[in-house]
Design an enzyme around this catalytic site. Structure first.
Site, PDB file in Angstrom:
ATOM      1  N   SER A 119     -87.306 -31.193  16.377  1.00  0.00           N
ATOM      2  CA  SER A 119     -88.560 -31.785  15.908  1.00  0.00           C
ATOM      3  C   SER A 119     -89.238 -32.582  17.009  1.00  0.00           C
ATOM      4  O   SER A 119     -90.377 -33.003  16.848  1.00  0.00           O
ATOM      5  CB  SER A 119     -88.285 -32.691  14.708  1.00  0.00           C
ATOM      6  OG  SER A 119     -87.258 -33.597  15.034  1.00  0.00           O
ATOM      7  N   HIS A 140     -90.204 -24.577  15.150  1.00  0.00           N
ATOM      8  CA  HIS A 140     -90.119 -25.811  14.365  1.00  0.00           C
ATOM      9  C   HIS A 140     -90.542 -25.544  12.924  1.00  0.00           C
ATOM     10  O   HIS A 140     -91.726 -25.349  12.646  1.00  0.00           O
ATOM     11  CB  HIS A 140     -91.017 -26.876  15.021  1.00  0.00           C
ATOM     12  CG  HIS A 140     -90.951 -28.216  14.358  1.00  0.00           C
ATOM     13  ND1 HIS A 140     -92.009 -29.095  14.342  1.00  0.00           N
ATOM     14  CD2 HIS A 140     -89.959 -28.825  13.665  1.00  0.00           C
ATOM     15  CE1 HIS A 140     -91.667 -30.182  13.694  1.00  0.00           C
ATOM     16  NE2 HIS A 140     -90.426 -30.045  13.263  1.00  0.00           N
ATOM     17  N   GLU A 152     -94.242 -23.867  13.339  1.00  0.00           N
ATOM     18  CA  GLU A 152     -94.866 -24.323  14.588  1.00  0.00           C
ATOM     19  C   GLU A 152     -94.035 -23.781  15.752  1.00  0.00           C
ATOM     20  O   GLU A 152     -92.890 -24.189  15.944  1.00  0.00           O
ATOM     21  CB  GLU A 152     -94.861 -25.871  14.590  1.00  0.00           C
ATOM     22  CG  GLU A 152     -95.606 -26.525  15.722  1.00  0.00           C
ATOM     23  CD  GLU A 152     -95.596 -28.061  15.593  1.00  0.00           C
ATOM     24  OE1 GLU A 152     -94.574 -28.643  15.195  1.00  0.00           O
ATOM     25  OE2 GLU A 152     -96.644 -28.667  15.895  1.00  0.00           O
ATOM     26  N   ASN A 190     -95.869 -33.431  14.417  1.00  0.00           N
ATOM     27  CA  ASN A 190     -95.202 -34.741  14.457  1.00  0.00           C
ATOM     28  C   ASN A 190     -95.955 -35.759  15.311  1.00  0.00           C
ATOM     29  O   ASN A 190     -95.814 -36.960  15.116  1.00  0.00           O
ATOM     30  CB  ASN A 190     -93.757 -34.595  14.939  1.00  0.00           C
ATOM     31  CG  ASN A 190     -92.865 -34.063  13.825  1.00  0.00           C
ATOM     32  OD1 ASN A 190     -93.245 -34.076  12.654  1.00  0.00           O
ATOM     33  ND2 ASN A 190     -91.682 -33.592  14.175  1.00  0.00           N
TER      34      ASN A 190
HETATM   35  N1  3HC Z   1     -85.861 -25.496  -1.835  1.00  0.00           N
HETATM   36  C1  3HC Z   1     -86.566 -24.529  -2.464  1.00  0.00           C
HETATM   37  N2  3HC Z   1     -87.620 -24.788  -3.291  1.00  0.00           N
HETATM   38  C2  3HC Z   1     -87.933 -26.078  -3.489  1.00  0.00           C
HETATM   39  C3  3HC Z   1     -87.243 -27.140  -2.872  1.00  0.00           C
HETATM   40  C4  3HC Z   1     -86.162 -26.802  -2.013  1.00  0.00           C
HETATM   41  N3  3HC Z   1     -85.461 -27.722  -1.358  1.00  0.00           N
HETATM   42  N4  3HC Z   1     -87.800 -28.307  -3.274  1.00  0.00           N
HETATM   43  C5  3HC Z   1     -88.809 -27.982  -4.101  1.00  0.00           C
HETATM   44  N5  3HC Z   1     -88.892 -26.644  -4.222  1.00  0.00           N
HETATM   45  C6  3HC Z   1     -89.887 -25.884  -4.980  1.00  0.00           C
HETATM   46  C7  3HC Z   1     -89.671 -26.029  -6.465  1.00  0.00           C
HETATM   47  O1  3HC Z   1     -88.778 -25.050  -6.950  1.00  0.00           O
HETATM   48  C8  3HC Z   1     -91.078 -25.838  -7.011  1.00  0.00           C
HETATM   49  O2  3HC Z   1     -91.389 -24.461  -7.076  1.00  0.00           O
HETATM   50  P1  3HC Z   1     -92.418 -23.897  -8.218  1.00  0.00           P
HETATM   51  O3  3HC Z   1     -93.717 -24.631  -8.021  1.00  0.00           O
HETATM   52  O4  3HC Z   1     -92.527 -22.440  -7.922  1.00  0.00           O
HETATM   53  O5  3HC Z   1     -91.771 -24.213  -9.516  1.00  0.00           O
HETATM   54  C9  3HC Z   1     -91.973 -26.441  -5.921  1.00  0.00           C
HETATM   55  O6  3HC Z   1     -91.183 -26.445  -4.712  1.00  0.00           O
HETATM   56  C10 3HC Z   1     -92.370 -27.850  -6.276  1.00  0.00           C
HETATM   57  O7  3HC Z   1     -91.185 -28.601  -6.461  1.00  0.00           O
HETATM   58  P2  3HC Z   1     -90.983 -29.707  -7.595  1.00  0.00           P
HETATM   59  O8  3HC Z   1     -91.853 -29.407  -8.767  1.00  0.00           O
HETATM   60  O9  3HC Z   1     -89.511 -29.898  -7.817  1.00  0.00           O
HETATM   61  O10 3HC Z   1     -91.426 -31.059  -6.900  1.00  0.00           O
HETATM   62  P3  3HC Z   1     -92.780 -31.419  -6.242  1.00  0.00           P
HETATM   63  O11 3HC Z   1     -93.937 -30.747  -6.880  1.00  0.00           O
HETATM   64  O12 3HC Z   1     -92.739 -32.884  -6.137  1.00  0.00           O
HETATM   65  O13 3HC Z   1     -92.649 -30.802  -4.757  1.00  0.00           O
HETATM   66  C11 3HC Z   1     -92.108 -30.926  -2.500  1.00  0.00           C
HETATM   67  C12 3HC Z   1     -91.611 -31.167  -3.908  1.00  0.00           C
HETATM   68  C13 3HC Z   1     -92.229 -29.420  -2.239  1.00  0.00           C
HETATM   69  C14 3HC Z   1     -91.031 -31.488  -1.572  1.00  0.00           C
HETATM   70  C15 3HC Z   1     -93.503 -31.601  -2.293  1.00  0.00           C
HETATM   71  O14 3HC Z   1     -93.438 -32.933  -2.723  1.00  0.00           O
HETATM   72  C16 3HC Z   1     -93.967 -31.577  -0.866  1.00  0.00           C
HETATM   73  O15 3HC Z   1     -94.478 -30.582  -0.390  1.00  0.00           O
HETATM   74  N6  3HC Z   1     -93.824 -32.719  -0.152  1.00  0.00           N
HETATM   75  C17 3HC Z   1     -94.204 -32.844   1.237  1.00  0.00           C
HETATM   76  C18 3HC Z   1     -93.174 -32.209   2.090  1.00  0.00           C
HETATM   77  C19 3HC Z   1     -93.493 -32.354   3.557  1.00  0.00           C
HETATM   78  O16 3HC Z   1     -94.464 -32.940   3.982  1.00  0.00           O
HETATM   79  N7  3HC Z   1     -92.595 -31.810   4.375  1.00  0.00           N
HETATM   80  C20 3HC Z   1     -92.697 -31.918   5.799  1.00  0.00           C
HETATM   81  C21 3HC Z   1     -91.822 -33.010   6.267  1.00  0.00           C
HETATM   82  S1  3HC Z   1     -91.996 -33.292   7.996  1.00  0.00           S
HETATM   83  C22 3HC Z   1     -90.993 -32.145   8.686  1.00  0.00           C
HETATM   84  O17 3HC Z   1     -90.280 -31.403   8.046  1.00  0.00           O
HETATM   85  C23 3HC Z   1     -91.027 -32.092  10.174  1.00  0.00           C
HETATM   86  C24 3HC Z   1     -89.826 -32.749  10.771  1.00  0.00           C
HETATM   87  O18 3HC Z   1     -89.811 -32.440  12.122  1.00  0.00           O
HETATM   88  C25 3HC Z   1     -89.825 -34.244  10.576  1.00  0.00           C
END
Ligand code: 3HC
Length: 283
Positions: A119, A140, A152, A190
């Site tokens: 990352s 990424h 990315e 990031n």
């Molecule tokens: N694996 C597979 N599917 C998942 C999952 C997982 N770990 N977590 C959630 N899902 C799916 C669910 O099954 C659901 O699918 P559906 O809509 O088809 O039923 C969908 O995602 C939505 O999940 P939930 O209803 O349980 O929960 P939310 O609506 O709150 O969504 C979330 C959860 C997808 C995590 C959403 O809150 C989100 O997108 N958050 C932001 C995530 C983000 O910004 N990530 C980037 C982080 S930074 C990074 O990774 C870079 C690194 O370098 C730091």
């Protein structure tokens, strides 16, 4: 170059997600871990994630069995021998990653592409320990990998055009939208995300606003799926601090100075969701 077999080093949160989406989209996958316990845990998590997809009607039982059948777990790097593209998704430690790249370079067939899911660490530093710098790049992914639509790609000053094109086609075949970032600290996403997280933590630390106000404000005011403090809890406070320190170490840009509160919380073991406590309680 046609890709058939994907290697993934590390079956933690990111590695298992990359293995899962690759198998789901028809690739043969080899995923490695450092011991049997971690490998079993990672494979069980993939199985559980696929079961959840079946329960939600996103895939059939047969498709799940086919996908699981495409993933081979291993403790032996030699199993990467016939992989066409390998993604390293081990812990964020440059010396460890350089050792993995040296091992992969020795083991993998000559044309194979080697990539890292780092990352924040310098991709060229990993490429430089190999004899195939033109075949090395960053891949990424974002957490949770099965859900997040972005890949990315990170192009170093040595990455070849064919390598970038092949990785880009692979990313698209996984259902991801691909962007290409330079091998500069924080890449694209990031570099923007971390100062945003810092500002939220500093506002909370100084009492400018309550944690819920910051999160709800961003969530509803900007239509983000989650606010910045909830997101930091999900990413992990330890990971966030590591990324900040790594970017600061390379750039000396004060924008990336970690807030004191973040450092203290990490020292206390408040890593966010994974430890049960971060800006919010998860117990
Ligand atoms: N694996 C597979 N599917 C998942 C999952 C997982 N770990 N977590 C959630 N899902 C799916 C669910 O099954 C659901 O699918 P559906 O809509 O088809 O039923 C969908 O995602 C939505 O999940 P939930 O209803 O349980 O929960 P939310 O609506 O709150 O969504 C979330 C959860 C997808 C995590 C959403 O809150 C989100 O997108 N958050 C932001 C995530 C983000 O910004 N990530 C980037 C982080 S930074 C990074 O990774 C870079 C690194 O370098 C730091």
């Amino acid at each position: 170059m046609e890709l058939k077999k994907i290697g993934v080093v590390g079956c933690g949160l990111m590695g298992r997600g990359i293995a899962e989406v690759s198998a789901k989209t028809g690739y043969d996958v080899v995923v490695s871990e450092i011991n049997k316990e971690l490998l079993d845990k990672g494979m069980a998590a993939i199985n559980q994630s696929l079961s959840r997809a079946v329960a939600k009607g996103k895939m059939t039982d047969v498709e799940k069995t086919t996908a699981m059948g495409k993933i081979k777990g291993t403790l032996d790097m030699k199993d990467f021998l016939d992989c066409d593209l390998v993604v390293e998704a081990a812990v964020e430690n440059l010396e460890l990653k350089k050792k993995i790249f040296a091992d992969l370079d020795r083991v993998c067939k000559p044309g194979a592409i080697l990539s890292t899911n780092t990352s924040c660490l310098s991709v060229i530093d990993m490429a430089a320990v190999t004899k195939r710098q033109d075949k090395v790049l960053g891949c990424h992914f974002f957490n949770p990998v099965p859900v997040m639509k972005l890949l990315e790609l990170v192009r170093t000053i040595s990455t070849g055009k064919e390598t970038l094109d092949t990785a880009s086609e692979w990313g698209k075949s996984l259902g991801k939208t691909v962007i290409v970032a330079p091998d500069r600290p924080g890449f694209i996403v990031n570099r923007i995300l971390l100062p945003y997280m810092i500002e939220a933590i500093k506002m909370y630390e100084c009492g400018v606003a309550k944690r819920e106000e910051i999160d709800v404000g961003i969530q509803l005011g900007l239509n983000h799926p989650m606010g910045p403090l909830t997101l930091t809890d999900m990413v992990g406070l330890d990971t966030t601090l590591f990324i900040l320190d790594a970017i600061f170490a390379e750039t000396k840009d004060p924008t990336f100075t970690a807030p004191v509160l973040l450092r203290k919380m990490v020292a206390a073991g408040h890593y966010g969701r994974k430890s049960g406590k971060g800006f919010y309680d998860y117990k």
